[in-house]
Design a protein around this motif. Structure first.
Motif, PDB file in Angstrom:
ATOM      1  N   ARG A  46       0.843  -1.195   0.000  1.00 62.26           N
ATOM      2  CA  ARG A  46       0.000   0.000   0.000  1.00 62.26           C
ATOM      3  C   ARG A  46       0.877   1.244   0.000  1.00 62.26           C
ATOM      4  NH1 ARG A  46      -1.304   2.951   4.088  1.00 62.26           N
ATOM      5  NH2 ARG A  46      -0.943   1.322   5.631  1.00 62.26           N
ATOM      6  N   GLU A  47       1.924   1.230   0.824  1.00 56.45           N
ATOM      7  CA  GLU A  47       2.828   2.375   0.927  1.00 56.45           C
ATOM      8  C   GLU A  47       3.543   2.639  -0.403  1.00 56.45           C
ATOM      9  OE1 GLU A  47       2.852  -0.237   3.035  1.00 56.45           O
ATOM     10  OE2 GLU A  47       2.181   0.636   4.932  1.00 56.45           O
ATOM     11  N   GLU A  50       1.078   4.210  -2.821  1.00 55.16           N
ATOM     12  CA  GLU A  50       0.848   5.616  -2.490  1.00 55.16           C
ATOM     13  C   GLU A  50       2.009   6.485  -2.959  1.00 55.16           C
ATOM     14  OE1 GLU A  50       0.111   5.568   1.730  1.00 55.16           O
ATOM     15  OE2 GLU A  50      -1.918   4.785   1.473  1.00 55.16           O
ATOM     16  N   ASP A  53       1.757   6.842  -6.750  1.00 56.18           N
ATOM     17  CA  ASP A  53       0.676   7.773  -7.079  1.00 56.18           C
ATOM     18  C   ASP A  53       1.107   9.214  -6.817  1.00 56.18           C
ATOM     19  OD1 ASP A  53      -0.933   5.652  -7.821  1.00 56.18           O
ATOM     20  OD2 ASP A  53      -2.077   5.629  -5.945  1.00 56.18           O
ATOM     21  N   GLU A  54       1.822   9.435  -5.717  1.00 53.78           N
ATOM     22  CA  GLU A  54       2.333  10.761  -5.390  1.00 53.78           C
ATOM     23  C   GLU A  54       3.324  11.237  -6.459  1.00 53.78           C
ATOM     24  OE1 GLU A  54       5.425  11.885  -2.087  1.00 53.78           O
ATOM     25  OE2 GLU A  54       3.436  11.675  -1.169  1.00 53.78           O
TER      26      GLU A  54
END
Length: 60
Positions: A46-47, A50, A53-54
């Motif tokens: 998940r990290e 993220e 995506d960032e």
């Protein structure tokens, strides 16, 4: 436990690889594909998603 492609992230983007490193992520391995392209292999999380995506948001 069986590891499948969905458990892995293949990164072919040098800039993304550098960005992930700056965020504290380490790749599992670096290799050259059959198409003669370097890639970095990360364990999917998940990290990690993220951070990717960032990166994509900030890139545009």
């Amino acid at each position: 436990m069986e590891i499948t492609k969905k458990d892995l992230f293949f990164c072919y983007d040098v800039q993304l690889c550098r960005y992930l490193r700056s965020k504290g992520f380490y790749y599992l391995l670096s290799a050259i594909s059959n198409a003669n392209q370097r890639f970095w292999l990360y364990a999917q999380s998940r990290e990690l998603r993220e951070a990717i995506d960032e990166y994509k948001t900030n890139k545009n």
